[in-house]
Design a protein around this motif. Structure first.
Motif, short mmCIF file in Angstrom:
data_model
loop_
_atom_site.label_atom_id
_atom_site.label_comp_id
_atom_site.label_asym_id
_atom_site.label_seq_id
_atom_site.Cartn_x
_atom_site.Cartn_y
_atom_site.Cartn_z
N THR A 106 50.64 63.72 -37.75
CA THR A 106 50.12 63.21 -39.02
C THR A 106 49.22 62.00 -38.79
O THR A 106 48.13 61.89 -39.39
CB THR A 106 51.28 62.81 -39.95
OG1 THR A 106 52.10 63.97 -40.20
CG2 THR A 106 50.77 62.27 -41.27
N LEU A 107 49.64 61.10 -37.92
CA LEU A 107 48.82 59.91 -37.64
C LEU A 107 47.54 60.30 -36.90
O LEU A 107 46.48 59.71 -37.14
CB LEU A 107 49.63 58.92 -36.82
CG LEU A 107 50.84 58.29 -37.54
CD1 LEU A 107 51.62 57.39 -36.59
CD2 LEU A 107 50.39 57.50 -38.77
N ASP A 108 47.62 61.26 -36.01
CA ASP A 108 46.42 61.71 -35.30
C ASP A 108 45.41 62.33 -36.27
O ASP A 108 44.20 62.17 -36.11
CB ASP A 108 46.80 62.73 -34.23
CG ASP A 108 47.57 62.11 -33.08
OD1 ASP A 108 47.54 60.87 -32.94
OD2 ASP A 108 48.25 62.87 -32.34
N ALA A 109 45.94 63.01 -37.31
CA ALA A 109 45.06 63.66 -38.28
C ALA A 109 44.49 62.68 -39.30
O ALA A 109 43.49 62.98 -39.96
CB ALA A 109 45.81 64.77 -38.99
N HIS A 110 45.11 61.51 -39.41
CA HIS A 110 44.68 60.51 -40.40
C HIS A 110 44.59 59.14 -39.73
O HIS A 110 45.43 58.27 -39.94
CB HIS A 110 45.65 60.48 -41.58
CG HIS A 110 45.83 61.81 -42.24
ND1 HIS A 110 44.90 62.35 -43.11
CD2 HIS A 110 46.83 62.72 -42.15
CE1 HIS A 110 45.32 63.52 -43.53
NE2 HIS A 110 46.48 63.78 -42.96
N PRO A 111 43.56 58.92 -38.91
CA PRO A 111 43.47 57.70 -38.09
C PRO A 111 43.27 56.42 -38.89
O PRO A 111 43.43 55.34 -38.32
CB PRO A 111 42.27 57.99 -37.18
CG PRO A 111 41.47 59.02 -37.91
CD PRO A 111 42.45 59.86 -38.65
#
Length: 327
Positions: free
Chosen positions: A60-65
């Motif tokens: 999730t964090l990788d997809a929403h930096p």
């Protein structure tokens, strides 16, 4: 600074154990803190309500930096620290310290129950007097120096206990003043480094575990530590079950190395049917119920509200996790 906060999972009720009322409470807390509830694609902060699943959080964090802050609803985050997800350039905060009030009350209850032989009394189907032991003036060793330890030290003030807090950091925990062993006055608490534990245990009447679970604290109490306690000592655990080597605890009780145990947490958890700890009348197990769902939800919402306000004002956040220490 604007605080645009998303709540995961994005669909209400999508995660097991996430009542809609908790999500609504967090949304209201975000608004009270001056933030905006937004979809995750527009967020710069994230309240993570998914139990466990560090890989999903990482994805999730990788997809929403653009997300720079993640709030966990739990005090213990060992599943996330061991996964490496906290190594990202994101500020992670948890609920450590938020639930200290009820958990410290529970620890005090277990301490008194051990001293008063309450578990054995409750199991005896008839009139059976026992000789009670008082908490007044007892030597109490607390492993851990966070919110639970601080609150427990405060609760122990009227009992005139000699309190030693064993923790990793040198900052003092507790109160000052008072006369040792005098009821109604606070006893000076002493804060010692972790290396002092072997020297402290032989002078301990009640050992209370209230610390974070990390690789270093797993089985911090095992056969060697239990053997150092006096035979009349009792062990109370309101932290994580894996802090204690369960096999060593069963053997210490069998051998009379210690007198009693009060356990809100166990390893394994839940404790299986037929486990020796269930049958031992000197053991009181309270099935990880030190804090209520209502209390946890209320304290979490208050933490979210304050942290959203802190984020907007550029102030330090509460409960920030240090990835190096794991809590």
């Amino acid at each position: 600074m604007e605080a645009r906060i998303a709540i995961a999972p994005s669909t209400p009720g999508a995660a097991d154990g996430e009542p809609d009322r908790l999500r609504l409470g967090i949304e209201e807390a975000v608004s009270r803190g001056g933030g905006a509830n937004v979809p995750i694609a527009d967020a710069d902060g994230l309240v993570w309500l998914v139990p466990g699943e560090p890989e999903l959080l990482g994805a999730t964090l990788d997809a929403h930096p653009r997300i720079g802050w993640v709030q966990f609803p739990w005090a213990g985050v060992e599943k996330f620290t061991s996964s490496g997800v906290l190594d990202r350039p994101v500020v992670f905060s948890c609920a450590k310290g938020s639930f200290a009030g009820q958990v410290a009350e529970h620890a005090l209850m277990l301490m008194l129950a051990c001293l008063r032989d309450l578990s054995r009394q409750a199991r005896t189907p008839g009139w059976s007097r026992t000789e009670p032991r008082s908490l007044h003036g007892r030597r109490v060793t607390i492993l851990g120096g966070g919110g639970i330890a601080t609150e427990l030290v405060r609760l122990l003030r009227p009992f005139g206990c000699r309190i030693r807090v064993v923790r990793r950091h040198p900052e003092k925990v507790g109160v000052s003043g008072g006369t040792p062993g005098t009821p109604g006055t606070p006893e000076t608490s002493e804060t010692l480094p972790s290396s002092a534990l072997p020297a402290v245990l032989p002078e301990t009447d009640l050992l209370v575990l209230a610390l974070a679970l990390t690789p270093e604290t797993r089985h911090i109490v095992g056969a060697a530590q239990l053997a150092l306690l006096p035979p009349h000592a009792a062990v109370v655990n309101v932290a994580r079950g894996a802090h204690i080597d369960t096999g060593a605890l069963v053997e210490a009780l069998r051998a009379g190395t210690i007198s009693a145990a009060g356990l809100d947490v166990t390893d394994p958890e839940p404790l299986p049917d037929g486990h020796p700890l269930w049958a031992d009348p000197r053991v009181l197990v309270t099935s990880h119920s030190a804090d209520s769902a209502e209390y946890v939800a209320r304290m979490l919402c208050e933490r979210v509200e304050r942290n959203v306000g802190n984020l907007r004002a550029g102030r330090p956040l509460e409960g920030v996790i240090d990835p190096a220490t794991g809590y």
